[in-house]
Design a protein around this motif. Structure first.
Motif, short mmCIF file in Angstrom:
data_model
loop_
_atom_site.label_atom_id
_atom_site.label_comp_id
_atom_site.label_asym_id
_atom_site.label_seq_id
_atom_site.Cartn_x
_atom_site.Cartn_y
_atom_site.Cartn_z
N MET A 726 0.83 -1.21 0.00
CA MET A 726 0.00 0.00 0.00
C MET A 726 0.86 1.25 0.00
O MET A 726 0.61 2.20 -0.76
N GLN A 727 1.90 1.29 0.84
CA GLN A 727 2.73 2.49 0.92
C GLN A 727 3.49 2.72 -0.38
O GLN A 727 3.59 3.85 -0.86
N ALA A 728 4.03 1.66 -0.95
CA ALA A 728 4.74 1.80 -2.23
C ALA A 728 3.78 2.29 -3.32
O ALA A 728 4.13 3.16 -4.14
N GLN A 729 2.57 1.75 -3.32
CA GLN A 729 1.58 2.17 -4.32
C GLN A 729 1.27 3.66 -4.15
O GLN A 729 1.18 4.40 -5.15
N ALA A 730 1.10 4.12 -2.91
CA ALA A 730 0.80 5.53 -2.66
C ALA A 730 1.94 6.42 -3.13
O ALA A 730 1.72 7.46 -3.77
N ILE A 731 3.17 6.02 -2.85
CA ILE A 731 4.35 6.80 -3.28
C ILE A 731 4.40 6.90 -4.80
O ILE A 731 4.55 7.99 -5.36
N PHE A 732 4.28 5.78 -5.46
CA PHE A 732 4.46 5.76 -6.91
C PHE A 732 3.27 6.37 -7.66
O PHE A 732 3.45 6.97 -8.73
N GLU A 733 2.07 6.22 -7.13
CA GLU A 733 0.92 6.88 -7.77
C GLU A 733 1.04 8.40 -7.63
O GLU A 733 0.66 9.14 -8.55
N ALA A 734 1.57 8.86 -6.49
CA ALA A 734 1.80 10.31 -6.33
C ALA A 734 2.87 10.77 -7.30
O ALA A 734 2.77 11.86 -7.90
N ALA A 735 3.91 9.94 -7.50
CA ALA A 735 4.97 10.28 -8.46
C ALA A 735 4.40 10.34 -9.87
O ALA A 735 4.72 11.25 -10.66
N ARG A 769 8.08 -4.44 -7.90
CA ARG A 769 6.88 -4.95 -8.55
C ARG A 769 5.78 -3.90 -8.58
O ARG A 769 5.14 -3.67 -9.63
N VAL A 770 5.55 -3.22 -7.45
CA VAL A 770 4.50 -2.21 -7.38
C VAL A 770 4.82 -1.04 -8.31
O VAL A 770 3.94 -0.49 -8.98
N ALA A 771 6.09 -0.64 -8.37
CA ALA A 771 6.50 0.47 -9.25
C ALA A 771 6.17 0.15 -10.71
O ALA A 771 5.64 0.98 -11.45
N GLU A 772 6.50 -1.07 -11.12
CA GLU A 772 6.22 -1.47 -12.50
C GLU A 772 4.71 -1.49 -12.78
O GLU A 772 4.24 -1.05 -13.84
N GLU A 773 3.94 -1.97 -11.80
CA GLU A 773 2.49 -2.01 -11.95
C GLU A 773 1.90 -0.61 -12.10
O GLU A 773 1.03 -0.37 -12.94
N VAL A 774 2.37 0.32 -11.27
CA VAL A 774 1.86 1.69 -11.32
C VAL A 774 2.24 2.36 -12.64
O VAL A 774 1.42 3.03 -13.27
N MET A 775 3.49 2.23 -13.05
CA MET A 775 3.93 2.85 -14.31
C MET A 775 3.15 2.31 -15.49
O MET A 775 2.79 3.05 -16.40
N LYS A 778 -0.56 3.68 -15.17
CA LYS A 778 -0.68 5.12 -15.39
C LYS A 778 -0.02 5.56 -16.70
O LYS A 778 -0.11 6.74 -17.06
N ASP A 779 0.67 4.61 -17.36
CA ASP A 779 1.34 4.90 -18.63
C ASP A 779 2.33 6.06 -18.49
O ASP A 779 2.33 7.02 -19.27
N VAL A 780 3.15 5.97 -17.46
CA VAL A 780 4.20 6.98 -17.25
C VAL A 780 5.50 6.27 -16.88
O VAL A 780 5.50 5.08 -16.55
N LYS A 781 6.59 7.03 -16.94
CA LYS A 781 7.89 6.53 -16.50
C LYS A 781 8.47 7.53 -15.49
O LYS A 781 8.35 8.74 -15.67
N PHE A 782 9.07 7.03 -14.47
CA PHE A 782 9.78 7.90 -13.52
C PHE A 782 10.93 7.11 -12.91
O PHE A 782 10.89 5.87 -12.85
N LYS A 783 11.94 7.84 -12.48
CA LYS A 783 13.09 7.20 -11.83
C LYS A 783 12.85 7.18 -10.32
O LYS A 783 12.22 8.08 -9.76
N TYR A 784 13.38 6.16 -9.70
CA TYR A 784 13.26 6.08 -8.23
C TYR A 784 14.42 5.24 -7.72
O TYR A 784 15.07 4.51 -8.48
N LEU A 785 14.69 5.34 -6.43
CA LEU A 785 15.72 4.53 -5.78
C LEU A 785 15.08 3.75 -4.65
O LEU A 785 14.07 4.17 -4.07
#
Length: 943
Positions: A726-735, A769-775, A778-785
Motif C-alpha cells: 500500500m505504501q509503495a503504491q501511494a508513493i508511486f501513484e503520487a509520483a 513490482r508495485v512500481a512497474e504495476e503503477v507505471m 498510469k502509462d508513465v515513467k519515472f526514476k526512483y531509488l
C-alpha cells in the motif's frame, strides 16, 4: 685540581639544566620566549601576552607556567616538577630587572604580582585569580612610603587578603550563609562606622587597616592558621590554587558544555602588578574592539576610575561606559584607540581586552578573541570581509555553527510590547526575547528547568557559582553589573538573553521576591526580558518570528532589507560555495518542506510515514487494519489509507519541485497506534463496530517489553507485506500524478531496521513490482531509488551484503546509538548527568555522535557498502544531522548528505562548509563561483 673539579661540577650542572624541560616562559620589554601560536603550551592568555609584547604593546612583564605543569600536578598528587621553583625564581628575577622593583622588598617599592589562569580555550570566570600578591605587614608599609599613598597601599593589602583567603585558603561561605564571609565583614564595618553602604574607594587608610585586621582574624577563625607572610609561600600557594581550580565544579561544568577536554589543563600566568587604584588619574577596564552584542564597529566596554580590574568584572559596582574615558582619562583613551587598531590588524579578529591605567599610563593585561552573539559574529564576519581584514572562507569559519540558531530565535511580538508596561531598564547584554518563571537561586532554577519549566534566573549579580542555573535558564536578569560583568560575558557566549545592571530591580533573597515598577513578584511568577533593548516586563509576553524567518519563509520585503537578513543570505551563499556535502531535511508535511527549502535544503532525507496516520480520521482506518484478523480485512482497511497517503506524498513532491525525497516505510510497532485506556478503547469500539474485548485482547497481544527491539520496521512488512504494498503504491501513484502534471519528481523508498540482506531483498522485490504495476497502469515513467536505513549494528557490519540490494544507505543514528550502546534515549535521563560528570559520555550521545563507537560502525558500513556498490548514495537522517560536530564527522566519512529538522538546516549547512574549508576540500570551482556571488550580493546591497 680543586678548581678543575669545581669547573667540572658547574659544567655538569649546566648540562643537567639544559636537559631539564622548560616550564617557565618569560615576556617583557619587547622580548618573549613564546608567541601567539603556542596556545597548547602557554594557554590562550600566556600566548597572547607574549604576542602583544612582541608587537610592541605596553604589557607589564611576567612569565607563564606551562600547561605541562598542570598535567604533572594532577599526575603526581598535586606536586610540582623539582626544577619549577628555580625556573620561577629566574622568571621573577627577569620581572625585577625589567620593572625595577624587588619581590618582597620591605625597603623600597615592592614588586607585587597578579596570578591568573590561562586555559587553551578561554573560560571566563571559571578559574581562580589572585592579585596584589607579595604584600605583608612589612611590604605594605614600604609600598605606602614609596607611593606616598597610604590609602592605596592598605586598599591593595585588604584586597589581597580577601582574594587569597577565598581562593587559596578556602575561606568561603557555608551552606547556611547568605553572604560571602569577607563581604559580610566589609558590609558590617561600613554599617557600624558610616551607617550606610559606601563605595569601597571611599574607605580611608584607617578603614582598610581595620578591615585587614578583621580579615586576618576571619582567616584564623575559619582555617586555624595565620595568614602567610612569606611572598614565595604566597606565590606557590596561588599557583597551586589556579591549577586546582581547573578541576573545580564550575570549570568542569563549563568544559562539559563547551567540549573542552580535561586533559588540556591550564597554564598559570604570573605578571607584574600595575595599579588602577592609585587615585583619580588611574583606573581599570574591559573592552571589545567591536560591540560583541550587535556587531557594531565601535569600542565597547566599561571602566572604573580608581579601581582594579576585579571591580569591573565582578559586577559589584556598575562601571561607566568606556567612551567616558575620553573625558575622564583623555590621553589613556587616545592610546587605547590606537591599541584597538593595532590589535585588529594583527589578530584579524575582534579582541576582548583588559587594561589598567596607572597614573595616566595605559597597560594591556590581556587580549583574546572576543566572545560574541550569533548576530555580532555575522556582522563582524561580513564587515571584515568588506574591510579586507579577512577573506570569505575565514568569514565562514568565524560564525560558530552551534550558535547560528540564535539568529532564528523569536523576538517579542510588536503588538504585545506596545500593550506591555516596562517595569525596569538595564543594559542590553544578550539579544533576544525570553519569558519565564523567576528563580533567585541557581540550584532552584536548574531543578525547575529539569521539570520542564521555562526559567529566568534573577540575581543581584551572578558569579561563576551560578553557572548551572545560567545554563538552565531561558534568560538572565541582574540588578547590578555592566556589559562586561560575569553575567553579560557568559550570557553572550551561551547565546542567552540577558539584561544586566537593571537598577530598578530589587532582589530580596531572604523573602524570595523581586520588586520592580511598583510590583512584587514571587519565585515562580513570570517576567519577560528583552536583551536587545534592555527592557523588563511583568508577566509572559508572546513572541513572533525573527526577521530572517519572516524574510526567508514569509517573503516579507521589510525584513529582506535589513542588514542582518542580507548578511545571513550572504553567509549562506558562502556556505554553498564551500560545501562538498549536501544538506537535506527531515520533513513530513509540505509546509515543513517549504520552510526547509527556504533555508537551502537540497531535498528530504527522511519522511516518517507513520506521522501521517495520526491525522483526522485516518487513525481509525489504521486501527481497523491492526485489529483485522485476516489479510482480506487488513487490505480493506489499507485501501482506506491509500488515498490519504497518496495525497500527502503528492503535496511533498510538489513542494520539493524535483528535489529528492527519501520516504521511510512504516517503522514503529503497531501497539503505538492503539488506545491504551479503557475509555479510549470503548470509544474506538463504537466508532469501528468492534467489540471492546477484541480491542483489549489485541492491545494485550501487541504489548512488547522492549518496543525498541520488537516487532517493528521491516519486520512488520515481512509479517504483513500488504502494508509495504500500500505504501509503495501511494508513493508511486503520487509520483505518476506529478509526472502527468509536469512536476519533476525523484522518490527514494527507504526500508527501515534492516539487519539481514534477505530482509531488504524481500522488501525490494515488492517495491519494484508495485512500481512497474503503477507505471504500466498510469502509462508513465519515472526514476526512483530503493535503499535502507542502517540503524542496527548487524546492518552496519554486513553492509556489503545489504548493498547488493540497496541503492542508498541512510544512517538512522538515533536507533543506531540506542542499539549500539544498549541505551534508550527515553530512559537515560536518570543517569546521563552521572555519566557526563564522570567523563564516561563526553557529550549526550543522542545529541552529538559517539564517533569512537557508533562512528566506527558507520565507517565500517561506508567502506563495505562502497566495496560492493561504488556509487551508493550515503546520508544520515538521525537528528545528529543538525549537530555541528556530527556534521564534521559525516564530512570526514565522505557522506553525500546529512539531513536534519528544517530549522537546523542553516546550522548543518554552515557546519558542512566549515568542515570543507578546514580540510581544504572546498571545491575549486565553487570558490570562483563564490567570488561572483559576492560581487552580485554587494551590488544588490548597494542598490
Amino acid at each position: 685540581m680543586a678548581t678543575r673539579k669545581k669547573t667540572a661540577k658547574n659544567a655538569a650542572k649546566k648540562a643537567a639544566s639544559k636537559k631539564a624541560p622548560k616550564y617557565v616562559y618569560t615576556w617583557g620589554a619587547g622580548k618573549a620566549d613564546g608567541h601567539g601560536k603556542m596556545k597548547e603550551l602557554l594557554g590562550g592568555k600566556g600566548a597572547n601576552l607574549a604576542e602583544m609584547t612582541l608587537i610592541g604593546l605596553p604589557v607589564p612583564s611576567g612569565f607563564t607556567i606551562t600547561t605541562e605543569v598542570c598535567t604533572y600536578y594532577y599526575d603526581h598528587k598535586r606536586t610540582y616538577p623539582k626544577v619549577l621553583r628555580s625556573q620561577m625564581e629566574a622568571g621573577v628575577a627577569n620581572m625585577e630587572k625589567i620593572m625595577g622593583y624587588k619581590f618582597g622588598d620591605a625597603e623600597g617599592f615592592p614588586l607585587l604580582l597578579a596570578v591568573r589562569s590561562g586555559a587553551r580555550d578561554s573560560m571566563p570566570g571559571m578559574m581562580d585569580t589572585v592579585l596584589n600578591l607579595g604584600l605583608n605587614d612589612a611590604t605594605v608599609e614600604s609600598l605606602a612610603k614609596a607611593t606616598d599613598n597610604e590609602r592605596f597601599a592598605w586598599d591593595c593589602y585588604r584586597r589581597f587578603i580577601q582574594m587569597y583567603g577565598d581562593v587559596v585558603l578556602g575561606v568561603q561561605k557555608t551552606p547556611d550563609e547568605d553572604h560571602e564571609p569577607f563581604e559580610h565583614v566589609i558590609e558590617s564595618y561600613k554599617a557600624k562606622t558610616y551607617g550606610e553602604d559606601i563605595v569601597d574607594s571611599e574607605l580611608t587608610a584607617e578603614d582598610n587597616k581595620a578591615l585587614v585586621a578583621a580579615f586576618k582574624k576571619l582567616v584564623l577563625d575559619r582555617t586555624g592558621q595565620g595568614f602567610p607572610d612569606c611572598p614565595w609561600e604566597q606565590l606557590e600557594g596561588a599557583a597551586g590554587a589556579v591549577f586546582s581550580s581547573w578541576m573545580n565544579d564550575r570549570a568542569i561544568v563549563y568544559r562539559r558544555k563547551y567540549g573542552i577536554p580535561a586533559a588540556w589543563g591550564t597554564a598559570v600566568n604570573v605578571q607584574a602588578m600595575v595599579f588602577g587604584n592609585t587615585g583619580s588619574n588611574s583606573g581599570s577596564g574591559v573592552a571589545f574592539t567591536r560591540n560583541p552584542a550587535n556587531g557594531e564597529n565601535e569600542l565597547y566596554g566599561e571602566f572604573l576610575v580608581n579601581a582594579q580590574g576585579e571591580d569591573v568584572v565582578a559586577g559589584v559596582r556598575t562601571p561607566d561606559a568606556v567612551a567616558g574615558m575620553a573625558e575622564a582619562l583623555p590621553k589613556a583613551f587616545k592610546d587605547l584607540m590606537k591599541v584597538r587598531k593595532i590589535l585588529e590588524k594583527h589578530f584579524k579578529d575582534v579582541q576582548d581586552v583588559e587594561f589598567t591605567i596607572q597614573d595616566g599610563k595605559l597597560y594591556m593585561l590581556q587580549t583574546r578573541n572576543g566572545k560574541r552573539t550569533a548576530a555580532a559574529a555575522l556582522k563582524f564576519a561580513a564587515d571584515m570581509v568588506k574591510e579586507k581584514l579577512i577573506d570569505w572562507q575565514t568569514a565562514v569559519l568565524r560564525n560558530p555553527a552551534d550558535q547560528l540558531d540564535q539568529l532564528l530565535a523569536p523576538v517579542f511580538d510588536v503588538a504585545e510590547v506596545k500593550k506591555a508596561t516596562i517595569i525596569a531598564k538595564g543594559l542590553p547584554a544578550g539579544p533576544g526575547a525570553a519569558s519565564g518563571k523567576i528563580y533567585l537561586n541557581a540550584d532552584r532554577a536548574e531543578a525547575a528547568a529539569n521539570k520542564g519549566e521555562k526559567v529566568l534566573l534573577v540575581r543581584v549579580e551572578t558569579s561563576p557559582e551560578d553557572l548551572r542555573g545560567m545554563i538552565a535558564a531561558e534568560g538572565i536578569l541582574t540588578a547590578r553589573g555592566g556589559v562586561s560583568s560575569h553575567a553579560a560575558l557568559v550570557a553572550r557566549q551561551m547565546g542567552k538573553v540577558c539584561v544586566c545592571g537593571a537598577s530598578g530591580v530589587d532582589v530580596d533573597y531572604e523573602n524570595k521576591t523581586v520588586k520592580a515598577g511598583g510590583q512584587v513578584f514571587k519565585e515562580g511568577d513570570f517576567l519577560s526580558i528583552d536583551g536587545t533593548a534592555g527592557t523588563v516586563y511583568g508577566g509572559a509576553l508572546a513572541t513572533e518570528p525573527s526577521e530572517i524567518i519572516t524574510g526567508l519563509i514569509h517573503g516579507k520585503k521589510a525584513s529582506q532589507k535589513t542588514e542582518k537578513y542580507q548578511n545571513f543570505v550572504q553567509l549562506m551563499e558562502w556556505c554553498a560555495a564551500a560545501t562538498k556535502m549536501g544538506v537535506r531535511t527531515n520533513a513530513d508535511t509540505p509546509e515543513q518542506v517549504k520552510n526547509a527549502v527556504a533555508f537551502g535544503a537540497e531535498g528530504i532525507g527522511l519522511t516518517r510515514t507513520e506521522h501521517m496516520f495520526f491525522e483526522g480520521d485516518r487513525i481509525d482506518a489504521m486501527r481497523q487494519m491492526i485489529l483485522a484478523e485476516n489479510e482480506i480485512d487488513r487490505k480493506k482497511a489499507l485501501k482506506k489509507l491509500l488515498p490519504h497517503q497518496r495525497k500527502d506524498f503528492f503535496g511533498i513532491f510538489k513542494a520539493l519541485d524535483g528535489k529528492p525525497a527519501t520516504i521511510r516505510l512504516l517503522d514503529p510497532p503497531l501497539h503505538e497506534f492503539l488506545p491504551h485506556t479503557k475509555e479510549q478503547q470503548m470509544d474506538l469500539a463504537r466508532t469501528i463496530g468492534v467489540k471492546v474485548e477484541t480491542i483489549m485482547q489485541r492491545v494485550h497481544d501487541l504489548h512488547e517489553f522492549n518496543p525498541m527491539l520488537g516487532h517493528r520496521g521491516c519486520r512488520l512488512a515481512i509479517s504483513y507485506p500488504e502494508i509495504a504494498e500500500m505504501q509503495a503504491q501511494a508513493i508511486f501513484e503520487a509520483a505518476a500524478q506529478c509526472v502527468k502534471k509536469g512536476i519533476p519528481v525523484e522518490p527514494e523508498v527507504m526500508v527501515p531496521l534492516v539487519g539481514y540482506a534477505r530482509e531488504l531483498e524481500l522488501q525490494v522485490n515488492i517495491i519494484h513490482r508495485v512500481a512497474e504495476e503503477v507505471m504500466a497502469a498510469k502509462d508513465v515513467k519515472f526514476k526512483y531509488l530503493v535503499g535502507t536505513m542502517i540503524e542496527v549494528p548487524r546492518g552496519a557490519v554486513t553492509a556489503d551484503e545489504i548493498a547488493e540490494h540497496a541503492q542508498f544507505f541512510s544512517f538512522g543514528t538515533n536507533d543506531l546509538t540506542q542499539t549500539a550502546l544498549g541505551v534508550s534515549r527515553d530512559d537515560m535521563g536518570s543517569f546521563l548527568n552521572s555519566y557526563t560528570e564522570n567523563d564516561i559520555y563526553p557529550k549526550n550521545p543522542f545529541a552529538s555522535l559517539d564517533t569512537t563507537g557508533v562512528g566506527q560502525l558507520m565507517e565500517i558500513a561506508v567502506e563495505k557498502g562502497r566495496s560492493v556498490r561504488n556509487g551508493i548514495k550515503l546520508g544520515i537522517c538521525g537528528e545528529h544531522g543538525g549537530d555541528p560536530d556530527s556534521v564534521t564527522f559525516c564530512h570526514k566519512l565522505g557522506l553525500n548528505y546529512v539531513s536534519c529538522s528544517p530549522y537546523r538546516v542553516p546550522v548543518a549547512r554552515l557546519a558542512a562548509a566549515q568542515a570543507a574549508i578546514n580540510d581544504g576540500s572546498a571545491p575549486k570551482a565553487a570558490r570562483k563561483a563564490k567570488k561572483k556571488s559576492t560581487r552580485k550580493a554587494t551590488k544588490k546591497a548597494k542598490k
